[in-house]
Design an enzyme around this catalytic site. Sequence first.
Site, PDB file in Angstrom:
ATOM      1  N   ASP A 109      -0.122 -49.029   7.357  1.00 22.39           N
ATOM      2  CA  ASP A 109      -0.796 -48.440   6.211  1.00 22.39           C
ATOM      3  C   ASP A 109       0.225 -48.366   5.062  1.00 22.39           C
ATOM      4  OD1 ASP A 109      -3.390 -45.888   6.094  1.00 22.39           O
ATOM      5  OD2 ASP A 109      -2.594 -47.201   4.534  1.00 22.39           O
TER       6      ASP A 109
HETATM    7  C1  GLC Z   1      -4.417 -46.160   1.902  1.00 21.15           C
HETATM    8  C2  GLC Z   1      -5.339 -45.909   3.078  1.00 21.15           C
HETATM    9  C3  GLC Z   1      -5.840 -47.171   3.728  1.00 21.15           C
HETATM   10  C4  GLC Z   1      -5.931 -48.280   2.699  1.00 21.15           C
HETATM   11  C5  GLC Z   1      -4.522 -48.594   2.266  1.00 21.15           C
HETATM   12  C6  GLC Z   1      -4.508 -49.652   1.156  1.00 21.15           C
HETATM   13  O1  GLC Z   1      -3.417 -45.191   1.850  1.00 21.15           O
HETATM   14  O2  GLC Z   1      -4.880 -45.041   4.098  1.00 21.15           O
HETATM   15  O3  GLC Z   1      -7.107 -46.874   4.322  1.00 21.15           O
HETATM   16  O4  GLC Z   1      -6.540 -49.430   3.254  1.00 21.15           O
HETATM   17  O5  GLC Z   1      -3.811 -47.438   1.824  1.00 21.15           O
HETATM   18  O6  GLC Z   1      -5.107 -49.126   0.008  1.00 21.15           O
END
Ligand code: GLC
Length: 700
Positions: free
Chosen positions: A253
């Site tokens: 993430d």
């Molecule tokens: C965010 C979220 C995730 C998302 C990623 C990219 O913090 O936790 O669900 O896909 O970053 O935006």
Amino acid sequence: MTPEEKVGQLHQVANPDPHRDAAALAAAEFGTCIVASGEHAGNVRDAGTQAAAVNALQRAAVETSRLGVPLLVARDVIHGHRTVFPIPLGQAAGFDAQIVRDCARVAAREATADGIRWTFAPMLDVAQDPRWGRVAESWGEDAWLASHLGSAAVAGFQDGGRLAGPEAMAACAKHYVGYGLAQGGRDYAEVDVGPVTLHNRHLRPFRAAVDAGVATVMSAFHTLDGTPMTAHVPLLRDHLRGELGFTGPVVSDWDAVGELRQHGLATGTRDAAALALRAGVDIDMVTGAYHEHLTGLVRSGTVPAALVDEAAYRVLLLKLRLGLFEDPYTDPGRAAAVHLTPDHRALARRAAAGAVVLLRNDGVLPLTEPRRLHVTGALATASAELLGTWTLDGRAEDVVTIADAFRERYAGAVVTVDDGRFPDESLVRAREADVVVACVGEHPVRSGEANSVTSLEPPPGQVEQLTALARVSRRLVVVVLTGRPLALERLADVGEALVLVFHPGVEGGHGVVDVLTGDVPPSGRLPASLPWTTGQVPLHHDQRPTGRPLDPDGTVGRYRDHRDTPQYPFGHGLGYSPVSYEGVLLSAAELGPGETVRASARVTNTGSRPVLETVQLYVRAHLAAISRPVGELVGVRRVPLAPGESAEVVFELDRRTLSYRDAAGRERCEAGPFTVRIAPHAGGGVTTRLRVTDEAPGPT
Ligand code: GLC
């Protein structure tokens, strides 16, 4: 490939520019990129991207780098691109895998026209605490429903596995795993869960997504029993790859590799990179730790070169499967032809109607054409707010508001509208009207990532406003739009009808009005229990019985100060006609190894209006090696019934349907008594007993 070129495939940057990043592109320093507005992308709008910009990036990558490896461009296309569908929790209210698949298909068709070939969806977290803002992105509280709908979303995004087609996007099962258990509903908080609950509730949707061929998986931010998921070898490498056999790339993430420092497992990005790669994270989203340290870690022998090779292989194979080596470019003319077409809007309108759950109705609904209708409340004229959280490419000007939809539908009546800013003015208008529709509830800024709440009550002031309206309105319909399950005790007796709408998307106004006027029968069912009060959560239908099972009618409960049951149970949702359920019939009283038993019930529309009944199948094991839930959803049938019509609804049961996983993840189904229940929701229905035996099938 040189070590640097391999590591480049594992490095994901945000919002690269073909000019500013020309040198990095020529050196193939990154292999994928995310188009995003930042770490809390869900509620921050950005300029988005277009095919021309992506083509410029691809041209730089392919024509100036030594090997010409194309980029894979990603974005959070969660519930629509330019045509925005209801938030996933709203799509879940439809209990309809086909419409979820269709919405994901359209989202992919529109996003790929802008050059996006990888989405970070579907989110598969089983969310049992509505204080957690990301419940909006979930399929609700039930593992079977999340598995059923999450797999449909994978098939829709990935065009049924035909990934090489230009309109297919790689999907991403996220956030692996257990994120919905964040302590106190506080986003990012620690998670502590045992292996049985992990296997049977939280891993289940990921198993289903892997079985459905999901191309990628995203590891989650949180710690599980003290270990950050970004560094969790047993669950990432041993379970996801070993047990589930997942072979695609795992992406971290946002900056989660770097956050291993904040978790206290790394002193710097060098040891964070080593921990994450060893655990099985192939792509480092925006930290830059892999880019900066992996070649040195391999050269020093700290990390085996084989780990970099296998990670790079997975990324390259995904690009090959997506057809990017054959043709990395997007036809710039496609977007105008596919964005927000009438067909896409029509689908969004159907999906929006499915996000409408009729909780209570004393007969005021469906509305008959009034002489004077007053529409009020903060969300009566709202546009962008109907789109919900995680809407990056939807536009407010595309939204059909509730007020506009009423004006359109009741062109012959006097339709007055205000947004409730001046409650005293609303009261005067309400007194003059035959019927009042008050549209209140949550702004999307209250749900989604980093948006947890301590109270599930409607936002401040709304209950007072509604109570005042109820005093002066001849008839009042309360519509609560929300990104999460809410505690509506204080609205239990306000007005003549109570309707819950999960942020319904670009066609939200039409969807709501279609249902309130009866043009479309209400089909929404609660994908999560609605508690009376916040203090009850977590409160989900598939609780374990405990050693002192609840007697819902009993005088002694768990709480001294409130009820133990939800205000409205999982699966609840009224139609405009009553539906009767007659006894469950089984094709056999016993289920032996390898056998299948049919369970059926007759449902009858005993009213005067058509219904779309969502018939649910629950089972309960009364004997097992673990304490199994008081009810497990294992099937759903959506049955249209004309007035007076009956239908025999049939389900099939086999041992796999009745099985669970033990602490080691082994599938099991002990012989013994089961209750089979066919029901309109988790708190009712008709039941019968089934015995599972270990004896071989009798003579045929
Ligand atoms: C965010 C979220 C995730 C998302 C990623 C990219 O913090 O936790 O669900 O896909 O970053 O935006």
